[in-house]
Design a protein around this motif. Sequence first.
Motif, short mmCIF file in Angstrom:
data_model
loop_
_atom_site.label_atom_id
_atom_site.label_comp_id
_atom_site.label_asym_id
_atom_site.label_seq_id
_atom_site.Cartn_x
_atom_site.Cartn_y
_atom_site.Cartn_z
N VAL A 198 77.73 8.48 83.08
CA VAL A 198 78.77 8.16 84.07
C VAL A 198 78.21 7.20 85.11
CG1 VAL A 198 80.17 9.12 85.93
CG2 VAL A 198 80.07 10.26 83.72
N ARG A 199 76.97 7.43 85.52
CA ARG A 199 76.38 6.54 86.53
C ARG A 199 76.28 5.12 85.98
NH1 ARG A 199 71.14 4.84 87.23
NH2 ARG A 199 70.67 4.01 89.30
N ALA A 200 75.81 4.99 84.74
CA ALA A 200 75.68 3.66 84.15
C ALA A 200 77.05 2.97 84.07
CB ALA A 200 75.07 3.75 82.76
N GLN A 201 78.06 3.73 83.66
CA GLN A 201 79.42 3.18 83.60
C GLN A 201 79.89 2.72 84.97
OE1 GLN A 201 82.16 3.44 81.07
NE2 GLN A 201 80.49 3.32 79.64
N PHE A 202 79.62 3.56 85.96
CA PHE A 202 80.05 3.23 87.33
C PHE A 202 79.38 1.96 87.81
CE2 PHE A 202 82.42 6.51 89.87
CZ PHE A 202 83.01 7.09 88.77
N LEU A 203 78.06 1.86 87.54
CA LEU A 203 77.34 0.69 88.03
C LEU A 203 77.93 -0.58 87.46
CD1 LEU A 203 73.59 1.78 88.05
CD2 LEU A 203 75.21 1.63 89.94
N SER A 204 78.34 -0.55 86.19
CA SER A 204 78.89 -1.78 85.62
C SER A 204 80.35 -1.96 86.05
CB SER A 204 78.71 -1.80 84.11
OG SER A 204 79.86 -1.32 83.46
N LEU A 205 81.11 -0.86 86.09
CA LEU A 205 82.54 -1.00 86.41
C LEU A 205 82.78 -1.39 87.86
CD1 LEU A 205 84.03 1.97 84.40
CD2 LEU A 205 84.71 -0.40 84.18
N ARG A 206 81.92 -0.91 88.76
CA ARG A 206 82.23 -1.18 90.17
C ARG A 206 82.02 -2.65 90.53
NH1 ARG A 206 77.27 1.47 93.71
NH2 ARG A 206 75.93 -0.34 93.49
N GLU A 207 81.34 -3.40 89.65
CA GLU A 207 81.20 -4.83 89.88
C GLU A 207 82.31 -5.62 89.20
OE1 GLU A 207 78.96 -5.86 91.92
OE2 GLU A 207 78.06 -3.88 92.08
N LYS A 208 83.17 -4.93 88.43
CA LYS A 208 84.26 -5.63 87.73
C LYS A 208 85.25 -6.19 88.74
CE LYS A 208 83.62 -5.56 83.37
NZ LYS A 208 83.27 -4.51 82.52
N GLU A 209 85.89 -7.29 88.32
CA GLU A 209 86.77 -7.97 89.26
C GLU A 209 87.97 -7.13 89.66
OE1 GLU A 209 87.57 -11.83 87.61
OE2 GLU A 209 85.74 -12.64 88.48
N PHE A 210 88.45 -6.26 88.76
CA PHE A 210 89.64 -5.51 89.17
C PHE A 210 89.29 -4.46 90.23
CE2 PHE A 210 88.33 -3.27 85.24
CZ PHE A 210 88.31 -1.95 85.67
N VAL A 211 88.05 -4.00 90.23
CA VAL A 211 87.63 -3.08 91.29
C VAL A 211 87.44 -3.86 92.60
CG1 VAL A 211 85.89 -1.41 92.00
CG2 VAL A 211 86.56 -1.57 89.61
N GLU A 212 86.90 -5.06 92.45
CA GLU A 212 86.74 -5.92 93.61
C GLU A 212 88.10 -6.24 94.23
OE1 GLU A 212 84.42 -9.28 92.59
OE2 GLU A 212 83.47 -9.38 94.55
N ALA A 213 89.08 -6.47 93.34
CA ALA A 213 90.44 -6.74 93.82
C ALA A 213 90.96 -5.56 94.62
CB ALA A 213 91.36 -7.04 92.64
N ALA A 214 90.70 -4.35 94.12
CA ALA A 214 91.16 -3.15 94.84
C ALA A 214 90.47 -3.06 96.19
CB ALA A 214 90.86 -1.91 94.00
N ARG A 215 89.18 -3.42 96.23
CA ARG A 215 88.47 -3.40 97.51
C ARG A 215 89.05 -4.41 98.46
NH1 ARG A 215 82.28 -3.51 96.31
NH2 ARG A 215 83.09 -5.31 95.35
N ALA A 216 89.39 -5.59 97.92
CA ALA A 216 89.97 -6.64 98.77
C ALA A 216 91.33 -6.21 99.30
CB ALA A 216 90.10 -7.94 97.97
N LEU A 217 92.01 -5.33 98.56
CA LEU A 217 93.31 -4.84 99.02
C LEU A 217 93.15 -3.71 100.03
CD1 LEU A 217 95.28 -4.79 95.67
CD2 LEU A 217 95.74 -6.26 97.61
N GLY A 218 91.92 -3.26 100.23
CA GLY A 218 91.67 -2.20 101.20
C GLY A 218 91.69 -0.81 100.60
N ALA A 219 91.48 -0.69 99.29
CA ALA A 219 91.47 0.63 98.67
C ALA A 219 90.25 1.41 99.12
CB ALA A 219 91.47 0.49 97.15
N SER A 220 90.45 2.69 99.45
CA SER A 220 89.32 3.52 99.87
C SER A 220 88.41 3.78 98.67
CB SER A 220 89.84 4.85 100.39
OG SER A 220 90.53 5.52 99.35
N LYS A 221 87.21 4.28 98.96
CA LYS A 221 86.26 4.55 97.87
C LYS A 221 86.84 5.54 96.88
CE LYS A 221 81.79 3.00 98.71
NZ LYS A 221 80.37 3.19 98.92
N VAL A 222 87.49 6.58 97.42
CA VAL A 222 88.06 7.60 96.55
C VAL A 222 89.11 6.97 95.62
CG1 VAL A 222 89.44 9.71 96.49
CG2 VAL A 222 87.64 9.42 98.21
N ARG A 223 89.94 6.09 96.21
CA ARG A 223 90.97 5.45 95.42
C ARG A 223 90.36 4.54 94.35
NH1 ARG A 223 96.41 4.61 95.98
NH2 ARG A 223 97.07 3.02 94.51
#
Lengths: 318, 329, 323
Positions: A198-223
Motif C-alpha cells: 500500500v505504501r508503494a502504491q501511495f508513493l506512486s499514486l500521490r504524484e499522479k496528476e489527478f491527485v495533484e489536480a485534487a490538491r490544486a482544488l483544495g482537497a483535504s488529505k483525507v479526501r
Amino acid sequence: MAGSTPVSLSADAPASPQLAVQPRKARSISPALETWRRFRRHTLAVTGAIVLLILVSGVLLGPYVWPVAINDIDFAAKLQGPSLAHPLGTDDLGQDLLARMMYGGRISLAVGFAAMLVALTVGVLVGSVAGMASGWLDAALMWLTDLFLALPTLPLLLLVMYLFRDSMKKVLGVEGGAFVLIVVVIGGLRWMPVARLVRAQFLSLREKEFVEAARALGASKVRQVVQHILPNALGPVIVVGTIDVAAAIIFESTLSFLGLGFPSDVPTWGSMLRDAKDYLDIAAHWALFPGGAIFLTVLAINFIGDGLRDAFDPRRVL
Amino acid sequence: MNAPLAPAEDLLKVRDLRKRFAVRGGIFSRTVDQVHAVDGVSFEIGKGETLGLVGESGCGKSTTGRCILRLIEPSSGEVWFQGNNVTRMGGDELQKLRRDMQIIFQDPYASLNPRLKVGAIIGEALTIHKLAPTQKAMEDRVVQLLETVGLQPDHMHRFPHEFSGGQRQRIGIARALAVEPKLIVCDEPVSALDVSIQAQVINLLEDLQEEFGLTYLFIAHDLSVVEHISTRVAVMYLGRVVEIAPSRELYDNPLHPYTEALLSAVPIPDPTVKRKRIMLQGDVPNPIRPPSGCHFHTRCPIARPDCAQRVPELRESKPGHWVSCHYSG
Amino acid sequence: MADTLLDIRGLKTWFKVEDGMVRAVDGVDLHIDRGETVGVVGESGCGKTVTARSVLKLIDMPPGRFEAGQILWQGRDLIPLDQGEMNKIRAREIAIIFQEPMTSLNPVYTVGDQIAEVIALHQKLSPKQAMAGAAEMLRLVNIPNPQKRVHDYPHQFSGGMRQRVMIAMALSCQPKLLIADEPTTALDVTIQAQILELMHEMKDKFGMAIMLITHAMGVVAETCQRVTVMYAGKVVEEAPVEALFADPRHPYTQGLIRSIPRIDRAVSRQARLESIQGTVPSLLNPPAGCRFAARCKYAMDICTQGIPPLKEVAPGHRVACVL
C-alpha cells in the motif's frame, strides 16, 4: 461566471456523441465491470471461484441437508470407510465425518476470511499513513513493518497462544476466545506485505496528476486518500488479500495440528488431520477428506488471486 | 532584482523564486546534492494576459508553475497574487486561493481519476468549496461546464477511459473552470495531443479566456504554440529566465543567444523557406552542477571568458523587452 | 520511376482483437526510390508505424496478419519470406530507428558491444575489428571521444546522444533504406535540430533512402522530398513536398497544414487556428466510404458510399478525394 451562457463552440465540438466516444459499447463501462469482464476470461480463476463457491455453500448449507450431530459417538461404527450411512466414513469414536467436515469447514473458512480482513485493515492503515506522511513517521512505520517481518512466525504464534489462551477463554468462551485469538494472531503477523504494498502504491499514486489536480482544488488529505488514492491502490491489495485467506487457513490448520488451536473436541480441518494421523494405515479416508478440503480451498483461492491480478493489470491483453 | 514592467494591472507577481530538490543518498538519507530546479525566477502577469513560459525539458518551467500554486513548496522567494503573499499563506487563506488559481495538466490520461465518472471529477471542486447547495444544482453546474468546453451533458455519466485524448483534456479544463478561477496555469496542455486536436484545444482556451476574462500562465516547449497563444513570452534555461518580451517582439528580435538558437531550431512547415540554423553544441548541462556565471556560457556561440564568472542580471534592453545577457541586446 | 527500392502495393495489415478486426493498415501504396527521403505523416493511430514495421515484418503474428498486398524490396516480395531470410535483409539492407532512445538500447551492455554485435552479425570480423568499427561509427555520428565512449553504457548518454547511437547502430551495415519512426519526437527542439542535421549528413555520406515517419509537418517540410499523408489506415495524399505544402488537395492535408501555428508569419494571435472537428474514427469497423467524411467540411453524400481511389492530379501528386 455562474449563470453565463456557454461559449459557442460549434466548430470545435465533436460532431455527435456517437462519433465522439468510440462506438464500442452503447452503455458506459465502469472500471469494476471491466475488471469483472477480464476476470471471466481467466478459466482457472473462474474454476477456482466455482469450487470455492461450492465449498462455502457446502459448509454453510450442508448441515441443513445432513443434520447429523458432530459428536454422536457410536463405537460400533468406528473407523468405517465411506458408506450410505456415513458418506465420508467415521473416525475412531464413530463420529460422522461429513458432519464434522462441514462444521470444521465453517471454522476454517471463517478464520481464513476474518484473518485476511484483519491483515488488510492493519496493512492498509499502516501503509496509507506511511505513504502519505513522508519523513520520520514514514520511516518509523516502515521500521516497525520490517521488525514484524523479521519475527519468526511460528514460535511467536505458539508463545502467544500459550500466554493468552486461558485469559481469552474466560472473556469470550471456549470457541469464541480461540477464534478471536487465532484471527488476531494470524492477521497480526500477515499485515506487513500489505502495508509495504500500500505504501508503494501511495508513493506512486500521490504524484499522479489527478491527485495533484485534487490538491490544486483544495482537497483535504483525507479526501485525496479516500476519493483518489485508495480506490486506485486497492487492486493489488485485493490480490494479496485472497492469498492471505489461503495462508490463514493453512496457519489455522498448522495450529490445530499442533494442538494449539481450538479445543480438541471442536473439529476443524486442521485438528481432524491431527487426529487422523495415527490411523493413516487403517483409515486413510479420515485424513484424506480434510486434507483434500484444505488443498482444494487453498488452490482455488490462489487461482482466484491469479485471475484478479491479471484482471487488474491493464497492461495484459485479455 | 528589478522587475520587468507588465502592462495594465498585475494579477500575479513572482519574485526571485527558488526551488532546490534534495538528492538523497547514502545511509540515513543524507542530502548529498541539490538540484537547482528553479534558480531565482521573477516575472509578473497582467490581468487577462497570457504569459508563455518556454524552455527545454528540465529547465524548471513546470516546477515554477507548481510553486506558484503551492503544489510544491518553494525554497525561497515570493509569489504575490492580487496583492497577497501566496508563499506565506496557510490553511483557510490557501483554501480560498485554490478558487482563484487552477491548473491544467499535460497528460490527459494521467490527470483524470480512472475510477470516477466525469460528473464526479468535474463536480469535486463544487463539493470541496460547497458551491452547489443541492444535488440538482451540482448536476446543472456540471452540465453547464461540460457544454462550456464543448462536450455533451450525458458525458457526465461516463468514465474517463471512454474518451479520446482531446476530450479528456476538455474534461480537465472543465474541472479547472468549476471554481471560476482568475488564473489558470496551463502545463503543456496540448503537447500530448495530435496536431488536429491541438488546434481545437488552443481555440477553446482562447475562447474561454475571452468569455471569462481568464489569465493564463502557458507552459510549453513548443514555441509555435506559445507564440500563437501568448501576449508575452518568458524563455527559461536551467532554472533561470533568460529573456522576457512581448510575443511578436521576442520572435522577431530575439536578443538572448539561447532564444535565438531555440527559435531557429523550430522546423517551419514550408519547404520554400530556407533559413540559417544556429546549431547549439552539446546537451543541456546537469542541473545538479550548473555551469558557473551565466548558465548558458558552455553552449553559447558568443560567450566570452567573463561569462563563466559573472551572473547576468535581467535588464530592460528595450521597453518591455528584458534580457539576461552580458553581450547581447 | 527510375530506380525503385521499396514498392508497397495494396498492403493490408490487420490485427485480430476480441471484438473483431482492427484494420490498422488497409490498402496502402507507397514507393521509395534509391537515395530519396520520403515522409509518412499522420496522427496517432493512422497506421504509419504499422506500415513501417510491416516492411521489416516486425509485427507480432498473431494478433497481426497480412491480409493482402505485396511489399516489393528491389522487385522481391518480402511477405512470403521466413525469419531466416528476413534477417539477411534486416539491418543489412533495411534498418530502423525508433522513437524512444531510452528503451531501444539494452541497458546491461555497453553501446560498443551493441553496435559491434550488429556489425559482427552481418560481416565476418574479429571482435576487435568489430569494436573498432563501432568506435568508427560513433565518430561518424559526431559523438565526441568515440574511442572511450564505446565502453560506456546507455545510461551514461543523454537522450540526444542515445539517438545518435541508435543511428550509428542502424547505419553500421550501410543499409540502402533507413526507416526512422518518429526519431525526434521524444527530443527537445534544439536536439531535434541536431539529429535531423545528422540524418541529412549521413544520407549524403551513405546515399541511402530514408522513410521518415512523423506527425510534425515542420520536420517533413524541412527534410523530405516526397510526402505520403495517411489517415485511418489509408493513404489520402501523396506528393512532392513543395506541391503538398503549396497546394494541398485533400481536405485532411489542408486541415493538418492550417491547424499548426506558424512562427514565421506575422499573423499571430488575432488569427484563430483552423481546426479539424471531431476525432480519428475507430479502425475497428471503420466507417464505410471515405474515412475522413465524418470530419470533412466538404463531405457530400457520395463520400459515405464508396472509398475514393488515389488519382493523379498533377505529376507525382495523387489524392484520394472525390473533389
